[in-house]
Write an enzyme that holds these catalytic residues in place. Structure first.
Site, PDB file in Angstrom:
ATOM      1  N   SER B 123       0.961  -1.126   0.115  1.00 38.18           N
ATOM      2  CA  SER B 123      -0.063  -0.128   0.049  1.00 38.18           C
ATOM      3  C   SER B 123       0.885   1.162   0.145  1.00 38.18           C
ATOM      4  O   SER B 123       1.651   1.244  -0.826  1.00 38.18           O
ATOM      5  CB  SER B 123      -0.827   0.053   1.239  1.00 38.18           C
ATOM      6  OG  SER B 123      -2.201   0.681   0.963  1.00 38.18           O
ATOM      7  N   LYS B 175     -21.823  17.874   6.457  1.00 32.50           N
ATOM      8  CA  LYS B 175     -20.592  18.493   7.276  1.00 32.50           C
ATOM      9  C   LYS B 175     -20.150  17.224   8.152  1.00 32.50           C
ATOM     10  O   LYS B 175     -18.997  17.143   8.447  1.00 32.50           O
ATOM     11  CB  LYS B 175     -21.127  19.412   8.143  1.00 32.50           C
ATOM     12  CG  LYS B 175     -20.016  20.296   8.859  1.00 32.50           C
ATOM     13  CD  LYS B 175     -18.752  20.610   8.085  1.00 32.50           C
ATOM     14  CE  LYS B 175     -17.631  21.134   8.841  1.00 32.50           C
ATOM     15  NZ  LYS B 175     -16.426  21.051   8.059  1.00 32.50           N
TER      16      LYS B 175
END
Lengths: 229, 310
Positions: B123, B175
């Site tokens: 990764s 949000k």
């Protein structure tokens, strides 16, 4: 005169004993801190307990150091009052002013660096440059350096005064202790600056304090002081 | 032996002078640079993270700040003729991996870089190895795991059972996207999926940019699976299965250095009292985000939700 000298020896012995214990605690804490390494989630609770222990032990060591310093100042005051040497009065002044002025200067250095970090709006460590020991020293500020030198100077003056007492009283332990103490005085700024010799410096200072404690304990005023004057 | 007052003063002043000079010399000492023409070895070990990141709680971490400094040092030092990155990392935070990748790319543009994957090079850790001129992996190492995943854990069911209510007042609909206190809406799921796709695209582009001519089977490469070194070699994720010695030898060869050229490990300085006093300041609040972009495989064991590339 003899009373002052005996009391001075006793206080300097107590100072050395307390300094031995506090130095040993500081050295152990330093070892413990290095052994703890990076925190991990699995041992977070243990680390918190460890941190608590370190704070308590550190405070205890700090109090012991303070007590040791008070004994030291009182001890050299007695030696000064005995009137044997004017140098012992200089020593009293050095052990009184050296650590205070040194600590203030070091705090000044910390303050200057903190202000710089705040004004730069950065929380990163000062930049490092160069190689070897030099790279550890970038970001160093002169007040810090002056503080370290001042503290070492006070220790040197005290070491020389103890060496003198060792010669006058023919106390081998005191002579040996003062020599090791002088080595420790020279080593401690280097260890502080480099971060490489902390272990050795701690060991030397503990050895010095032990020798001084034993030396002051076994040394008696046998007369002959007048010859020194 | 008896010393006069004058001798005591002279001895004291002399010793103080010696200590002062030694201290000042040490304070200004920069030391000679290492022998000209050497291979710098830099370790990338543990989870990639900035020191103040909550990721540091996951175990041994490779501090991105320290790594960036070492890479910069290798970049600036003319005596460093080649660099070997010794990687043993599952990746880490996307931000840290990205920063290190960019620095390695900058470094590889000016001098030969060889990446050696010792155990894990997956990764984010694989991403930072991409710009290297050669990627060598140990026989039993795990490589790859290129892809993106997002893990969002919600506690809403548990909070209901405990009778705990969470009120959130927000300025916009999204949000609090990824909030652990409620189930994500369909619109939020789409947003998070888009984020996954976008981050994956970036990772994919980088793999293709650096190894596009070598990667054999892109669908398998980008499936997100980890590979053994031998498999990784077959599909072109690495250039060679070998040892650290092989990687060092290749770095010397690429730099045109003799076989006996010195190798010096660049390490972050051990913290001394100065660092303890001045170097550890932080204004990072002790908050753990509900999710964080990671480039990491295997995934972390902690339960809080996060977005991961892995």
């Amino acid at each position: 005169m003899r009373r002052e000298v005996d009391r001075g020896f006793k206080r300097l012995r107590n100072s050395a004993i307390l300094a031995t214990v506090s130095s040993a605690i500081f050295a152990l804490l330093s070892l413990l801190g290095k052994a703890a390494g990076e925190p991990t989630a699995s041992i977070l609770a243990e680390l918190l307990v460890l941190a608590g222990l370190i704070i308590v032990a550190g405070l205890a060591a700090l109090i012991l150091s303070l007590a040791s310093w008070i004994y030291k100042v009182l001890g050299w005051s007695d030696m000064c009052r005995s009137g044997i040497r004017r140098f012992y009065c200089v020593t009293r002044l050095a052990v009184l002013i050296g650590p205070i002025a040194g600590a203030l200067l070091i705090l000044g250095g910390v303050l200057i660096l903190s202000l710089e970090l705040i004004t730069r709006g950065a929380v990163t460590p000062p930049p490092v440059e160069g190689y070897g020991w030099g790279r550890l020293l970038t970001g160093l500020r002169w007040p810090f350096l002056a503080g370290i030198i001042l503290m070492a100077s006070a220790n040197v003056i005290e070491g020389v005064a103890i060496l003198d007492i060792g010669f006058l009283t023919q106390a081998k332990l005191l002579i040996a202790g003062s020599v090791v103490y002088l080595i420790s005085a020279g080593l401690s700024p280097l260890a502080l600056l480099s971060g490489q010799l902390e272990g050795l410096s701690s060991l030397v200072s503990i050895a010095a304090y032990m020798l001084l404690a034993a030396g002051f304990h076994g040394t008696r005023w046998e007369g002959g002081w007048h010859e020194a004057k | 032996m008896r010393l006069s007052e004058r001798s005591l003063v002279v001895i004291s002043v002399s010793l103080i002078a010696v200590i002062t000079v030694a201290t000042l010399l040490l304070a200004t000492f920069r030391g000679p640079p290492p022998a000209p023409g050497y291979v710098a070895l830099i370790e990338v070990r543990g989870t990639l993270s900035y020191s103040q990141s909550p990721l540091s709680l996951l175990g041994a971490t490779a501090d991105a700040d320290e790594l960036l400094k070492l890479l910069d040092e290798a970049l600036r030092d003319d005596a460093v003729k080649a660099v070997v990155l010794r990687i043993n990392s599952p990746g880490g935070s996307a931000a840290a991996s990205e920063a290190i990748y960019l620095k390695v790319r900058e470094l590889a543009a000016s001098k030969p870089v060889v990446a050696f994957i010792e155990e894990y090079g997956t990764s984010g850790a694989y991403m930072l190895a991409l710009p290297a001129h050669e990627i060598v992996a140990a026989n039993s190492s795990i490589v790859g795991s290129i892809g993106v995943y997002m893990m969002v854990v919600t506690y809403s069911g548990l909070l209901d059972k405990l009778g705990i209510k969470v009120y959130i007042f927000k300025s916009g609909e999204f949000k609090d996207v990824g909030s652990p206190f409620r189930e994500p809406t369909e619109a939020e799921k789409r947003i998070l999926e888009e984020m996954v796709s976008e981050i994956f695209s970036l990772f994919r582009e980088r793999v293709l940019m650096h190894r596009g001519d070598k990667v054999a089977n892109s669908s398998e490469v980008f499936s997100g699976r980890p590979f053994t070194a031998v498999e990784a070699l077959k599909i072109g994720l690495i250039d060679k299965v070998g040892t650290l010695e092989d990687a060092v030898a290749d770095a010397k060869r690429l730099a045109g250095l003799p076989e006996d050229a010195p190798v010096q490990e660049l390490k972050p300085p051990r913290p001394g009292l100065l660092q303890l006093l001045f170097g550890q300041a932080s204004s990072t609040p002790p908050l753990i985000p509900s999710y964080e972009v990671l480039t990491m495989w295997p995934p972390p064991l902690t339960g809080y939700p996060r977005v991961s590339r892995g």
